[in-house]
Write an enzyme that holds these catalytic residues in place. Sequence first.
Site, PDB file in Angstrom:
ATOM      1  CG  ASN A 163      27.776  31.834  45.136  1.00 41.71           C
ATOM      2  OD1 ASN A 163      26.635  31.406  45.263  1.00 41.71           O
ATOM      3  ND2 ASN A 163      28.023  33.103  44.859  1.00 41.71           N
ATOM      4  CG  ASP A 164      27.739  28.486  41.376  1.00 36.93           C
ATOM      5  OD1 ASP A 164      26.887  29.351  41.638  1.00 36.93           O
ATOM      6  OD2 ASP A 164      28.603  28.617  40.489  1.00 36.93           O
ATOM      7  CB  VAL A 165      29.505  23.736  45.858  1.00 35.80           C
ATOM      8  CG1 VAL A 165      30.289  23.599  44.564  1.00 35.80           C
ATOM      9  CG2 VAL A 165      30.239  24.622  46.849  1.00 35.80           C
ATOM     10  CB  ALA A 169      26.143  28.725  37.967  1.00 28.55           C
TER      11      ALA A 169
END
Length: 465
Positions: A391-393, A432
């Site tokens: 997700n965040d990456v 995050a």
Amino acid sequence: MSRAWIDFAYLVAAICLILGIKRLSHPRTARSGNWIAAVGMAIAVGFTFLIKEIDTYWLMLAGIAVGTVIGVAAARMVRMTAIPQMVALFNGVGGGAAALIAAAEFHRAAPFPGHLAGEELVGILFSAFVGSVSFWGSLVAFGKLQELVPGRPIVFPAHNLTNALLGLTLAGAIALTAITEQGGWLAVVMVGALVLGVLFVLPIGGADMPVVISLLNAFTGLAAASTGFVLDNTALIIGGTLVGASGTLLTIKMGQAMGRPLRQTLFGAFGAAPEGAAAVAVTAAAGDGSVRTASADDIAFMLAYARRVVFVPGYGLAVAQAQHDVRNLAELLEHKGVDVRYAIHPVAGRMPGHMNVLLAEANVPYDELFEMDEINPEFPQTDVVVVVGANDVVNPAARNQPGNPIYGMPILDVDKAHNVVVIKRSLSPGFAGVDNPLFYDPKTVMLFADAKAALEQLVTSVKGV
């Protein structure tokens, strides 16, 4: 045995530890690196028994026996997704051990004020303080990763000011301990370090836990090295220094990989999404705010006729234990002539190298693993990217939304590929706590399912193409 031979054995052990750490830098050599480092530690422990001042062999053997049983049982029982928690816990135990040894050495000499040499007193105070901070901070990190404590940043008004005042108070207590050599003041130092360790980690969000664990690992190493000076033990000095140095370098590297200075990680309460962040992310998305979904059969057709497919593994892959399934799908595509690669973000999952370990367990060829800097230029020439539980990456908000909490973090540029498939259980945000515009991109299709179940469906569908 003379002390010179024991110190020589410690030198050999140190060389083994250095070589072991070096070989841990690549999946091909990591297994042998573990063995080399283990041999070095065995040499250090074995020759410690030969120090003539030691006479409580039964106590040492009992400690080794208990530690061996706990360590082996934990290593064999822990799930791959829980490795970061175990690292945090074991790291905390190391810091706690250093603090307790420092306290024991202090109280051994406490009845004789002035008996402690200056350098020994400095070593004791440093180990007691830093080891205690590392122990309690690591316990909080463990609690956050294990979801015993909320993963979001826990802050209160004037948090940094409170920590600063507590730090000044502890500095005064440390000075009084050094002047008076009274055990009561040392107790104040260790209790204050307990509070500081907890307050230090609470305001840090789940997304930054790997960085914090690495930093606390460095603290533990420095505390152990300081304890080595107190005990006049060369092995502890060398081993602790290696841990402290490698932990510090890893902390810096991880901060760079996440695009933020360490100061912001420690004092910025990162991980708390600002109010309305999700709405901002959706509005900024390239599409109209709607999500496109596709069936396994549709995606299988897309994959089977692609020239290049890149898989992006994330924490969802680890939770589902789907590493073997993604490998099975990749093999099917390779048999159809598709160029298959894996894109690895340095902080994907919950610890550095998490995805590398998972894929190595599934016997994914090392030459198919590409680090972020290697694979990013290849995305514009990639037909399909399959994001499995990440997700965040892969969140483009880190690249083009200055007000976003993850802005500036280097990401895998999957949105530059021709087509993107995201396998995810829901649209929920990552660690995050911010929404991902990639999900709303017109060239993205979502397959809402558990990673393992989705990949099994894709394997079946690809076989039928």
